[in-house]
Motif scaffolding. Structure first.
Motif, PDB file in Angstrom:
ATOM      1  N   PHE A   1     -10.361  -3.475   8.102  1.00 44.66           N
ATOM      2  CA  PHE A   1     -11.146  -2.365   8.654  1.00 44.66           C
ATOM      3  C   PHE A   1     -12.445  -2.083   7.873  1.00 44.66           C
ATOM      4  O   PHE A   1     -13.435  -1.664   8.440  1.00 44.66           O
ATOM      5  CB  PHE A   1     -10.330  -1.063   8.639  1.00 44.66           C
TER       6      PHE A   1
ATOM      7  N   GLY B   1       4.421   5.870  -2.212  1.00 46.24           N
ATOM      8  CA  GLY B   1       3.838   6.848  -1.296  1.00 46.24           C
ATOM      9  C   GLY B   1       3.339   8.041  -2.095  1.00 46.24           C
ATOM     10  O   GLY B   1       3.661   8.175  -3.291  1.00 46.24           O
ATOM     11  N   ASN B   2       2.572   8.917  -1.437  1.00 48.20           N
ATOM     12  CA  ASN B   2       1.946   9.983  -2.226  1.00 48.20           C
ATOM     13  C   ASN B   2       2.967  10.906  -2.892  1.00 48.20           C
ATOM     14  O   ASN B   2       3.962  11.319  -2.316  1.00 48.20           O
ATOM     15  CB  ASN B   2       0.898  10.766  -1.424  1.00 48.20           C
TER      16      ASN B   2
ATOM     17  N   TYR C   1       6.600   4.321  11.470  1.00 52.37           N
ATOM     18  CA  TYR C   1       6.742   3.494  10.263  1.00 52.37           C
ATOM     19  C   TYR C   1       7.565   4.183   9.179  1.00 52.37           C
ATOM     20  O   TYR C   1       8.259   3.516   8.406  1.00 52.37           O
ATOM     21  CB  TYR C   1       5.371   3.043   9.755  1.00 52.37           C
TER      22      TYR C   1
ATOM     23  N   GLU D   1       1.883   6.662  13.790  1.00 52.47           N
ATOM     24  CA  GLU D   1       2.064   5.533  12.878  1.00 52.47           C
ATOM     25  C   GLU D   1       2.150   5.958  11.423  1.00 52.47           C
ATOM     26  O   GLU D   1       2.782   5.310  10.609  1.00 52.47           O
ATOM     27  CB  GLU D   1       0.934   4.518  13.075  1.00 52.47           C
TER      28      GLU D   1
ATOM     29  N   PRO E   1       2.727  -3.634   7.799  1.00 49.05           N
ATOM     30  CA  PRO E   1       3.605  -4.824   7.778  1.00 49.05           C
ATOM     31  C   PRO E   1       4.683  -4.728   6.696  1.00 49.05           C
ATOM     32  O   PRO E   1       5.791  -5.242   6.873  1.00 49.05           O
ATOM     33  CB  PRO E   1       2.622  -5.978   7.489  1.00 49.05           C
TER      34      PRO E   1
ATOM     35  N   ILE F   1      -1.505  -3.866   1.730  1.00 49.95           N
ATOM     36  CA  ILE F   1      -0.800  -4.062   3.010  1.00 49.95           C
ATOM     37  C   ILE F   1       0.158  -2.887   3.232  1.00 49.95           C
ATOM     38  O   ILE F   1       1.052  -2.646   2.412  1.00 49.95           O
ATOM     39  CB  ILE F   1      -0.032  -5.402   3.002  1.00 49.95           C
ATOM     40  N   GLY F   2      -0.053  -2.155   4.329  1.00 49.72           N
ATOM     41  CA  GLY F   2       0.769  -0.989   4.628  1.00 49.72           C
ATOM     42  C   GLY F   2       1.829  -1.283   5.667  1.00 49.72           C
ATOM     43  O   GLY F   2       2.956  -1.705   5.346  1.00 49.72           O
TER      44      GLY F   2
ATOM     45  N   LYS G   1      -8.005   5.523  -4.910  1.00 51.52           N
ATOM     46  CA  LYS G   1      -8.205   5.121  -3.509  1.00 51.52           C
ATOM     47  C   LYS G   1      -9.359   5.956  -2.990  1.00 51.52           C
ATOM     48  O   LYS G   1      -9.362   7.188  -3.126  1.00 51.52           O
ATOM     49  CB  LYS G   1      -6.934   5.389  -2.702  1.00 51.52           C
TER      50      LYS G   1
ATOM     51  N   GLY H   1      -6.101  -1.998   4.944  1.00 45.70           N
ATOM     52  CA  GLY H   1      -6.295  -1.578   6.335  1.00 45.70           C
ATOM     53  C   GLY H   1      -6.512  -2.759   7.244  1.00 45.70           C
ATOM     54  O   GLY H   1      -7.587  -3.372   7.226  1.00 45.70           O
TER      55      GLY H   1
ATOM     56  N   VAL I   1       2.528   9.309   8.486  1.00 39.88           N
ATOM     57  CA  VAL I   1       3.213  10.587   8.433  1.00 39.88           C
ATOM     58  C   VAL I   1       2.208  11.702   8.389  1.00 39.88           C
ATOM     59  O   VAL I   1       2.493  12.831   8.728  1.00 39.88           O
ATOM     60  CB  VAL I   1       4.091  10.712   7.178  1.00 39.88           C
TER      61      VAL I   1
ATOM     62  N   ALA J   1       0.836  -1.212   0.000  1.00 38.74           N
ATOM     63  CA  ALA J   1       0.000   0.000   0.000  1.00 38.74           C
ATOM     64  C   ALA J   1       0.868   1.259   0.000  1.00 38.74           C
ATOM     65  O   ALA J   1       2.052   1.215   0.353  1.00 38.74           O
ATOM     66  CB  ALA J   1      -0.904  -0.004   1.231  1.00 38.74           C
ATOM     67  N   ALA J   2       0.250   2.376  -0.387  1.00 38.08           N
ATOM     68  CA  ALA J   2       0.964   3.662  -0.423  1.00 38.08           C
ATOM     69  C   ALA J   2       1.372   4.065   0.991  1.00 38.08           C
ATOM     70  O   ALA J   2       0.540   4.060   1.906  1.00 38.08           O
ATOM     71  CB  ALA J   2       0.068   4.732  -1.028  1.00 38.08           C
ATOM     72  N   MET J   3       2.638   4.399   1.175  1.00 38.55           N
ATOM     73  CA  MET J   3       3.091   4.951   2.469  1.00 38.55           C
ATOM     74  C   MET J   3       4.075   6.076   2.182  1.00 38.55           C
ATOM     75  O   MET J   3       5.129   5.835   1.570  1.00 38.55           O
ATOM     76  CB  MET J   3       3.763   3.864   3.322  1.00 38.55           C
ATOM     77  N   ALA J   4       3.730   7.288   2.614  1.00 43.60           N
ATOM     78  CA  ALA J   4       4.625   8.427   2.429  1.00 43.60           C
ATOM     79  C   ALA J   4       5.926   8.125   3.159  1.00 43.60           C
ATOM     80  O   ALA J   4       5.911   7.705   4.312  1.00 43.60           O
ATOM     81  CB  ALA J   4       3.978   9.686   2.965  1.00 43.60           C
TER      82      ALA J   4
END
Ligand SMILES: Cc1cc2nc3c(=O)[nH]c(=O)nc-3n(C[C@H](O)[C@H](O)[C@H](O)COP(=O)(O)O)c2cc1C
Length: 432
Positions: free
Chosen positions: A301, A58-59, A414, A394, A347, A344-345, A243, A322, A396, A24-27
């Motif tokens: 979620f 990430g974004n 993270y 958790e 993990p 999956i973010g 998204k 989520g 940003v 999953a996207a994570m900045a």
């Protein structure tokens, strides 16, 4: 029996994802110059070899003046074409190549934070207004502390003029073109978590009476224009996903959300990722202000909402993100028909090769998991609302980021793990 997670998924544009597990996207908070950096590509090389079916970046901000954090990669100027902006394309190509080094398709998440752009995030200056469909300020709550933090972190946004709307649509389209020219396999429009596209879709933040507001269909016009204009300028095989939020709908607007999903589906979106929440209510991180009992009872979620979308749009490729921490939970969601792809973010920030564990048939179900504790938070945040602090620590994109300005400590748990991955170090799950 082979896991259904190992099945390939073909998107309408023709792109084939070799399995159902998506990073999953994570900045990452690593683009100090707001361009892709070597450390960013180093982190993505770790994921590229992780056995993922797809990698979402990430974004990436479509306007360097309006960003989610000061360290996001962004489009700085109008993008002309691959020839006139050869250096820029070469820079982004390094990023795309790192993600796709081992053949996994990479999808660039493109984004505008709108009213959620922090004062210090973006080159517009601390006192310049953010942009939004309507001048609705962020409301963290009615308490003194929440109101004070709200004023400190964000300006009241400026209602976008029709020229502003046109310009921002153009910025999304330009960024998508740049990503296609750089070699990414697709883009994902960030239409969730209270960002600008979500602000247009949502009746609480879009009070406009022109062609971009007033009904669910008119509120969807902004994103539909981005989608149709982008389609005209990227190759037909280039994937365009979105998204989208589930949790922000109240029962009164549930059908309106479904109307907007139907419009996106008809417009030919390649996949839809279901998430939820915003800075005001960070449900995407499992810190909803009022978590539902049904959510607490299972791993994912937003599963019920995703199932409802599936029932109405059986042909739409759905990603659910989520809360997934185990093979059993991910398989159950796919077998139940709630989703085609599992996002999956957190993990992935701790174990960049998590899919290898989930897809390894020699590993029993009980061991094919990565349970995560809540991330630790500093003592001085004790007096702040728990739902803001937990989510902020958790991700940003939340209040914590702002609180740490004074310490010039632009880190969160993270994001710090992702930065360890970039250095070739082992990342750690939050301590027990
Ligand atoms: C460090 C961090 C950064 C994130 N940045 C983004 C982002 O840039 N774009 C986005 O759509 N979601 C972002 N998220 C949310 C994740 O994509 C995901 O929706 C959320 O973490 C829930 O999934 P999980 O329970 O598997 O972590 C971020 C989450 C974390 C932990």
């Amino acid at each position: 029996m082979p896991s259904p997670l190992a099945d390939p998924v073909k998107l309408p544009c023709g792109l084939v994802l070799p399995n159902r597990l998506s990073k999953a996207a994570m900045a990452e908070l690593m683009a100090k110059t707001n361009h892709p950096t070597n450390s960013l590509t180093d982190a993505y090389e770790q994921w590229s070899d992780g056995g993922w079916g797809s990698i979402l970046t990430g974004n990436i901000q479509v306007d360097v003046d309006h960003m989610g954090s000061p360290f996001d990669p962004a489009l700085h100027n109008e993008y002309k074409d691959a020839e006139k902006n050869a250096d820029l394309v070469a820079q982004w190509k390094k990023y795309a190549d790192a993600c796709q080094k081992h053949g996994t398709p990479a999808i660039a998440q493109i984004c505008h934070p709108g009213r959620q752009s922090f004062r210090v995030a973006g080159r517009r200056g601390m006192f310049a207004q953010t942009l939004a469909p309507s001048a609705v300020p962020i409301n963290l709550g009615d308490g003194y502390i929440e109101r004070f933090i709200g004023c400190l972190a964000w300006t009241t946004p400026k209602e976008m003029t029709s020229q502003d709307v046109e310009r921002v649509i153009g910025q999304f389209v330009d960024t998508a073109r740049l990503m296609a020219d750089a070699g990414f396999s697709g883009i994902e429009l960030h239409g969730a978590h209270g960002y600008l596209i979500d602000q247009f879709l949502n009746e609480k933040t879009n009070l406009r009476t022109d062609k971009y507001g007033g009904t669910p269909t008119k509120r969807a016009r902004f994103v539909l224009e981005i989608l149709t204009q982008t389609r005209k300028v990227v190759p037909p095989t280039f994937c365009i996903g979105i998204k989208l939020n589930s949790a922000d709908h109240s029962s009164a607007t549930f059908e309106e959300t479904m109307t907007q999903i139907a419009l996106l589906s008809e417009a030919g979106i390649d996949f839809m990722e279901i998430s939820g929440g915003s800075y005001e209510n960070p449900a995407m991180m499992g810190y909803a202000k009022t978590p539902s009992a049904r959510t607490a009872a299972r791993e994912a979620f937003f599963l019920e909402f995703s199932k409802e979308v599936r029932t109405r749009h059986p042909g739409l490729v759905l990603m659910l993100t989520g809360g997934f921490r185990s093979r059993a939970g991910a398989e159950a969601a796919v077998r139940d028909g709630a989703c085609d792809l599992v996002g999956i973010g957190r993990p992935a920030a701790v174990d960049p090769k998590f899919p290898r564990l989930l897809l390894d048939e020699s590993v029993e179900d009980e061991r094919a998991c990565l349970p995560l504790n809540k991330a630790p938070v500093p003592w001085y945040t004790r007096f702040l609302p728990a739902y803001l602090i937990g989510a902020g620590a958790e991700s940003v994109s939340s209040l914590m980021l702002w609180l740490r300005v004074g310490l010039t400590f632009w880190q969160t748990y993270y994001a710090a793990q992702i930065q360890r991955l970039a250095k070739g170090l082992i990342a750690f799950a939050p301590p027990l």
